[in-house]
Scaffold this active site. Structure first.
Site, mmCIF file in Angstrom:
data_model
loop_
_atom_site.group_PDB
_atom_site.id
_atom_site.type_symbol
_atom_site.label_atom_id
_atom_site.label_comp_id
_atom_site.label_asym_id
_atom_site.label_seq_id
_atom_site.Cartn_x
_atom_site.Cartn_y
_atom_site.Cartn_z
ATOM 1 N N PRO A 89 -10.085 -4.360 -3.162
ATOM 2 C CA PRO A 89 -10.609 -4.232 -1.975
ATOM 3 C C PRO A 89 -11.916 -5.032 -1.136
ATOM 4 C CG PRO A 89 -10.388 -2.110 -3.188
ATOM 5 C CD PRO A 89 -10.231 -3.189 -3.979
ATOM 6 N N GLU A 116 -10.384 2.703 -10.648
ATOM 7 C CA GLU A 116 -11.501 2.553 -9.725
ATOM 8 C C GLU A 116 -11.376 0.888 -9.553
ATOM 9 O OE1 GLU A 116 -12.922 4.907 -7.586
ATOM 10 O OE2 GLU A 116 -11.236 6.001 -8.369
ATOM 11 N N ARG A 154 7.860 -17.384 0.434
ATOM 12 C CA ARG A 154 8.701 -17.594 1.582
ATOM 13 C C ARG A 154 8.447 -18.846 2.054
ATOM 14 N NH1 ARG A 154 7.008 -16.901 6.412
ATOM 15 N NH2 ARG A 154 8.867 -16.560 7.522
ATOM 16 N N ASP A 169 6.726 -19.942 12.408
ATOM 17 C CA ASP A 169 6.187 -18.738 12.463
ATOM 18 C C ASP A 169 4.953 -18.381 13.520
ATOM 19 O OD1 ASP A 169 7.973 -17.461 10.478
ATOM 20 O OD2 ASP A 169 6.582 -17.443 8.961
#
Ligand code: JEK
Length: 241
Positions: A89, A116, A154, A169
């Site tokens: 994170p 954690e 991809r 894209d």
């Protein structure tokens, strides 16, 4: 390209990696994905991978020894030629530009933690890069690793049927895509925009571009600052705001 994944849940990741486009890319030899169970590299009799945090506080922390052993054993002398990415994170937020950066490399390793998180020495002395897939809290790094693999693979040459598809894209263009339609031309009274059925390819391209710019302005104005708009588009975008 070679991707080595280190996780406590290889069985959770395997089915996704062998399905659909990712599975086909591996069968075609365009990418090799190795799944490694961190637990197999724990040095103790009980294969311990976590322990209590120094200084107290809740939760558990992933021990450094199994992680270093796993990555160093699997990569060996190729450690120096491999980008070791920790999913966390606290990492830099994953974007299409990062997917492109990783897709340009010969080898990457992805470390998916649990609990954690991992002992700080893994970040400092094993990982080269830290990536987060977004500002929400997950239970581990497996889904983030799958997200990164999907976005990277991809982009590899030959993976998508249409060689040009990935560079077209909207996210590489910095704009959102506009609406897509398929048959029937009318469904429950809702009609496909006439321009798309006109056969006028220049007009269709111009309409699509306009829809993209309008939708981006409406939903993701933050993206518009980076996008390459023509003076005319900037002007219309200003008028409609
Ligand atoms: C890897 C373990 C679970 C859950 C503590 C952190 C602020 C305190 C770790 N985009 C992303 N979201 N989540 C992850 C991710 C989560 C992970 C691990 C990646 C390993 N966990 C976990 C809670 C906390 N909180 C946020 C409040 C730490 C991720 C990525 N990439």
């Amino acid at each position: 390209m070679k991707i080595e994944v280190f996780t406590l849940f290889p069985d959770v990741m395997a089915p996704y990696l062998s399905a659909s486009i990712l599975g086909k890319a591996q069968e075609a030899g365009l990418v090799e994905i190795g799944l490694h169970n961190i637990r197999d590299y724990a040095p103790d009799r009980h294969s311990t991978t976590d322990d209590e945090p120094y200084g107290g506080g809740g939760g558990m922390v992933m021990k450094p020894e199994p992680l270093f052993a796993a990555v160093e054993t699997v990569l060996g002398e190729r450690l120096g030629e491999t980008r070791v990415v920790l999913l966390t994170p606290q990492g830099r937020v994953f974007k299409q530009a990062i997917a492109q950066e990783l897709a340009s490399l010969r080898r990457i390793a992805l470390i998916s933690g649990r609990y954690e998180g991992v002992d700080e020495r893994v970040r400092e002395h094993l990982a080269d890069d830290e990536i987060s897939i977004g500002d929400y809290v997950l239970t581990g790094g497996e889904l983030p690793a799958l997200v990164v693999i999907d976005a990277v693979v991809r982009l590899l040459p030959g993976v998508l049927g249409n060689e040009a598809a990935s560079t077209q894209d909207s996210h590489s263009e910095g704009l959102l895509e506009g609406p897509h339609y398929t048959r029937p031309a009318e469904y429950r009274g809702w009609k496909v925009p006439e321009v798309l059925r006109s056969g006028d390819h220049a007009k269709i391209a111009a309409w699509r571009r306009q829809q993209s710019v309008r939708r981006t302005k409406e939903r993701r104005p933050d993206l518009l600052e980076q996008a390459n708009l023509s003076p005319e588009e900037t002007e219309e975008q200003r008028q409609t705001s």
